[in-house]
Design a protein around this motif. Structure first.
Motif, short mmCIF file in Angstrom:
data_model
loop_
_atom_site.label_atom_id
_atom_site.label_comp_id
_atom_site.label_asym_id
_atom_site.label_seq_id
_atom_site.Cartn_x
_atom_site.Cartn_y
_atom_site.Cartn_z
N ARG A 145 0.97 -1.27 -0.12
CA ARG A 145 0.08 0.03 -0.09
C ARG A 145 0.86 1.27 0.12
NH1 ARG A 145 -4.66 1.16 4.29
NH2 ARG A 145 -5.89 -0.33 2.86
N GLU A 189 2.17 1.82 -3.33
CA GLU A 189 1.17 2.33 -4.26
C GLU A 189 1.07 3.80 -4.08
OE1 GLU A 189 -3.01 0.42 -5.36
OE2 GLU A 189 -3.05 1.27 -3.27
N ARG A 190 1.27 4.47 -2.76
CA ARG A 190 1.01 5.68 -2.60
C ARG A 190 2.09 6.41 -3.22
NH1 ARG A 190 1.86 9.62 1.61
NH2 ARG A 190 2.75 7.97 3.05
N VAL A 249 0.85 4.16 -8.64
CA VAL A 249 0.67 3.15 -9.57
C VAL A 249 -0.02 2.12 -8.72
CG1 VAL A 249 1.42 1.27 -11.05
CG2 VAL A 249 2.65 3.66 -11.17
N SER A 250 -1.33 1.63 -9.04
CA SER A 250 -1.78 0.57 -8.32
C SER A 250 -1.28 -0.58 -8.01
CB SER A 250 -3.38 0.15 -9.10
OG SER A 250 -2.95 -0.44 -10.29
N ALA A 251 -1.28 -1.36 -6.86
CA ALA A 251 -0.38 -2.39 -6.33
C ALA A 251 -0.61 -3.40 -7.48
CB ALA A 251 -0.97 -2.82 -4.91
N GLY A 252 -1.61 -3.81 -8.00
CA GLY A 252 -1.82 -4.87 -8.85
C GLY A 252 -0.71 -4.70 -10.31
N ALA A 253 -0.38 -3.63 -10.66
CA ALA A 253 0.47 -3.28 -11.65
C ALA A 253 1.89 -3.05 -11.30
CB ALA A 253 -0.25 -2.10 -12.34
N ALA A 265 7.58 0.05 -10.57
CA ALA A 265 6.47 0.28 -11.30
C ALA A 265 7.08 0.92 -12.63
CB ALA A 265 5.54 1.32 -10.29
#
Length: 931
Positions: free
Chosen positions: A779, A782-783, A787-791, A807
């Motif tokens: 998380r 991501e912040r 970029v979203s965690a899944g990517a 990322a």
């Protein structure tokens, strides 16, 4: 307005320290600017330091304030200027002229300084104008005035090259004034018999050229030099003829110093008696002697006494004003001297005239036609912000400086500005710790966009010239001050068509009713006109004018034998009424301000029990490649590559007693506040002392504003605060996790318990740590990356607590992030460099490893900022046998061949000693202790 920009090479002057280096700036077709040293400028002869060399990297507009703001909302110039003039006028009408103040900067130009001083002292009628130069060299000014009757620097840079003995006191010349250090090092290499003594608590990079290093205890300088005066009398080294002809007060000074034998001096300074004796014998025997002093002398609650103790020994030996002789104050800012010339300090008048002198007040009053001329000194910097805090000052204009970072007890300054009814800030950048308190923010012209003059430490006036257009609605400081002055009713007194006219008035005032009675006289530079001003080359003052048939000409000062010699005082000619210099008797021990008595330190080093409890003496200062609060140098990734986060330098024995090690995060606390910084364990540091640079701000670090810890106690004569002897405690910052990231966009830092943010090529680098276990590293990744965690490409080692993420946007790296329970072992320089390249899928796992393969060697931590040469490159060249000396490393890699400030670090690598340069994080590479 300022001159139009050009694409030709423009001769201008560096924006940093008081050396005053000449620069050739050449705008390029791609919008960039090529920077080179001016080989014809007599301060640097083409040399530049790492900061000066990187000026072209700091000229972007992304951080600029480009429009006037009112409460953060864009407005127009007329509205903003009307508001400033109205609020200042109403405040003066309701509460008197002393209810307003200007706080200005040694980085503005002489012409800016002149009109600000004229407005406040001449037309507002208050002397409440002071400058951040108060924090830099006020004690030197006070010492000069006590001894000489004027604020006169007697000598020139050439004296350092001609001397038989150069004594450096509280001056890390190699890092803070590298070009002068190069000149001194070259002179010593050419004349090996020359001796250099370094007096400094720290064994700094300057010690590379020193024959003797005296690691003096904080504020021991007065006793050391008063003891030297006593020794000189004992061994018959006093120049009795010079003393009798040109001075007064020697007997009283000797009586005060009589008790200071070598054992007593040793107790007061923490120095070995044998080293003191050697220094005294060197000084007594040397013919030509120059004593260079800087902030280690000035930034003290006894700074003026230190200055006069130094001057006393030069007066006593007659070593002043002749080639290779004299006390020499080297200033920290590019125009500290220009500010002194125009009276930019609260206790001075323009043209080196004295505000307490009725005759000189009358001269300025009549010349300016200023019936409201202030008749008493105003509030000095610390007093000024105390008055803001108490509500006595109700409106303040801060010009080109960042006091919420640089002032002592900086948190109190922030609280004062938050409560002040009206705060104006004119500056170049939008994000400063001070700007957030501005009701009105005014966009100022930056270096490269404005025209004017600066004066360096050897009294040499040089031109800064515009070679870039004014961006947005930015305007020169002199223009906005004059516009406010006209709106306040000052009329034609501020009706200048440009800086040439201001300089002309400044020059005319200096010569007005002077006739050799005052040291500062550049009357011979009046009447240049716009073309002559534009063509003005570097010139040392004084340059008075004499009347001849058909006009006037510029001639040397009446006391000088020729225009080629601008030294003062070889044959007396001091500026006290009787023409004599004054010896100032020195107290035997340093004073401790009463308001700090409860937390004061003795003059001797702290004992082991105190140190083991974490009690240490805080010493603040500058790093090698950064400047003040980094609003300019922080824009250069190259300059941040050497040291990228705030740090504390601590002696190994103190670190061991406190259970601390390299790269630990430590918390430093005083009664005023706390900081969290990275630890560098170094035997260059004095036992019982901790050194922390002053550059980091609330924008670039979570808790790096070191001056928030410093007491606001000041020297009683100069008003300069003591920034180098604050009692503190040091302990571990107990982080539960550590992190490092490189990102293409500026990452959000809110919520991080510890962070340090710096520029990288094509992006940013971020150190971080947290007090609570990081439950969800993905998380946070991501912040920080956006970029979203899944990517995000991820690696995790739950058992070891290591988590790594990368990322991408196409083949471009957006962010690489590394988290661990202990300091992260990642090659910082290599990771930051990956933001600039393409990353096809098969090679992306290298990013998670945190270092390149054999085909992408890691240069290591940057040692030479001028040429971006890393420790691994230097170590590899040495190990291969291709370079086995500092000179050979320079020939092979260029490292150390420009400003030379990294030469001591290169010497350490050659000797097999890990360099103490970059206190970031252990990399795991045995050849590179820090990254």
């Amino acid at each position: 307005m300022d001159a139009a920009p050009t694409r030709k090479s423009v001769r201008t002057t560096c924006a940093y320290c008081g050396v005053g280096c000449g620069i050739l700036a050449t705008p390029r077709g791609d919008g960039g600017v090529a920077i080179a040293g001016d080989p014809e400028h007599p301060a640097n002869f083409g040399r530049l330091c790492s900061k000066g060399s990187a000026l072209g990297e700091t000229l972007g507009l992304e951080s600029r304030l480009l429009h006037p703001l009112h409460h953060g909302v864009r407005t127009d110039w007329d509205t903003a200027l009307d508001l400033v003039a109205d609020r200042f006028s109403r405040t003066i009408a309701e509460h008197g002229p002393d209810s307003v103040a200007f706080y200005v900067s040694g980085q503005i130009l002489t012409e800016d300084y002149y009109v600000a001083n004229k407005l406040m002292k001449g037309f507002v009628g208050s002397a409440n104008i002071d400058t951040n130069s108060r924090l830099c060299m006020a004690s030197s000014v006070a010492g000069h005035r006590r001894a000489f009757g004027s604020d006169t620097v007697p000598g020139t840079y050439e004296d350092l090259e001609l001397a038989d003995l150069v004594v450096l006191v509280g001056s890390n010349l190699a890092w803070c004034h590298p070009v002068i250090h190069q000149r001194l090092a070259a002179a010593k290499a050419a004349r090996p018999a020359m001796k250099v003594v370094l007096i400094d608590p720290r064994r700094t990079a300057t010690a590379e050229i020193a024959d003797l290093h005296l690691p003096i205890a904080s504020d021991g300088d007065t006793s050391l030099f008063a003891g030297l005066l006593h020794h000189l009398a004992d061994v018959g080294a006093i120049d009795r003829a010079y003393v009798a002809a040109h001075t007064s007060g020697l007997d009283a000074a000797l009586d005060t110093a009589a008790q200071l034998d070598i054992p007593t001096v040793a107790a007061a300074t923490g120095l070995a008696p044998a080293d003191i004796r050697r220094f005294y014998e060197l000084f007594a025997a040397a013919g030509k002697t120059v004593t260079v002093y800087s902030q280690g002398v000035n930034q003290s609650v006894s700074g003026t006494d230190k200055v006069n103790a130094i001057i006393n020994v030069h007066l006593a030996t007659g070593r002043i004003g002749r080639p290779g002789m004299g006390p020499f104050s080297i200033t920290g800012q590019p125009n500290a001297m220009g500010g002194r010339e125009v009276g930019g300090m609260a206790n001075m008048l323009a043209a080196h005239m004295a505000i307490e002198n009725e005759t000189e007040r009358d001269i300025v009053r009549r010349f300016w036609n200023a019936p409201k001329l202030a008749e008493k000194p105003g509030l000095k910097a610390v007093e000024m912000f105390d008055a803001v805090a108490s509500g006595t000052i109700k409106a303040i204009w801060i010009i080109g400086t960042n006091p919420v970072v640089s002032m002592p007890d900086a948190d109190r300054v922030a609280r004062a500005l938050a409560a002040c009814p009206f705060v104006v800030v004119s500056d170049v950048v939008a994000r400063t710790d001070t700007m957030k308190y501005a009701q009105v923010a005014l966009p100022a012209a930056a270096w490269g966009e404005k025209d004017g003059t600066v004066t360096n430490s050897e009294r040499r006036i040089s031109r800064q010239r515009a070679f870039l257009p004014l961006p947005g609605e930015a305007r020169p400081d002199w223009w906005m001050i004059c516009e406010v002055a006209r709106r306040m009713g000052a009329g034609s007194a501020f009706d200048y068509p440009g800086p040439a006219a201001i300089f002309d008035e400044h020059a005319r005032l200096s010569g007005f009713e002077n006739d050799g009675r005052r040291d500062f006289d550049i009357g011979g530079l009046a009447g240049l006109g716009a073309a002559g001003y534009d063509a003005l080359g570097p010139v040392q003052w004084p340059r008075p004018a004499v009347k001849v048939e058909g006009g006037t000409v510029s001639v040397p000062h009446p006391a000088f034998p020729s225009a080629d010699d601008t030294r003062f005082f070889a044959d007396g000619g001091f500026f006290h009424a009787d023409g004599r210099a004054r010896f100032v008797p020195m107290p035997a021990v340093r004073r401790v301000p009463e308001d700090d008595a409860a937390e004061s330190l003795t003059t001797t080093p702290l004992d082991a029990a105190a140190r083991s409890a974490g009690h240490l003496t805080l010493n603040t200062g500058r790093g090698r490649d950064h400047w003040h609060t980094m609003t300019r140098t922080g824009l250069s990734a190259r300059l941040s590559a050497h040291i990228a986060e705030p740090y504390a330098e601590l002696h190994p024995a103190d670190a061991a007693r406190l259970g601390l090690g390299d790269a630990d995060l430590v918390r430093i606390v005083s009664p005023r506040g706390a900081v969290v910084v990275r630890l560098l364990v170094s035997d260059r540091q004095r036992l019982g002392s901790v050194f922390v640079p002053m550059h980091w701000t609330g924008d670039t670090s979570s808790d790096g504003r070191i001056d928030a810890l410093v007491s606001s106690a000041v020297d009683p004569v100069s008003g300069q605060p003591g920034l180098k002897a604050t009692p503190v405690t040091v302990s571990r910052f107990e982080a539960a996790w550590y992190g490092f990231a490189v990102t293409a966009e500026r990452p959000p830092t809110a919520g991080l318990d510890y962070f340090a943010l710096a520029r990288a090529e094509r992006g940013w680098r971020l150190e971080m740590a947290g007090l609570v276990t990081l439950d969800d590293p993905a998380r946070l990744a991501e912040r920080l990356s956006g970029v979203s965690a899944g990517a995000i490409l991820a690696y995790r080692d739950d058992a070891g607590g290591a988590h790594r993420f990368a990322a991408f946007a196409g083949e471009r790296l957006v962010a690489a992030l590394y988290f661990s329970r202990s300091p992260v072992a990642v090659s910082r320089g290599w990771a930051a460099a990956q933001l600039a390249g393409a990353h096809p899928s098969p090679a992306r796992t290298r990013l998670l490893a945190g270092r390149g393969g054999a085909d992408r060697p890691d240069p290591g931590a940057i040692v030479c900022s001028c040429f971006s040469v890393g420790i691994n490159e230097i170590a590899g060249a040495i190990a291969s046998g291709r370079a086995i000396s500092v000179e050979a490393v320079g020939e092979l890699l260029k490292a150390g061949t420009n400003c030379g400030s990294c030469r001591s670090e290169i010497a350490g690598i050659v000797a097999g000693v890990a360099p103490e340069v970059v206190p970031n994080i252990v990399t795991g590479d045995a050849s590179q202790r820090t990254a």
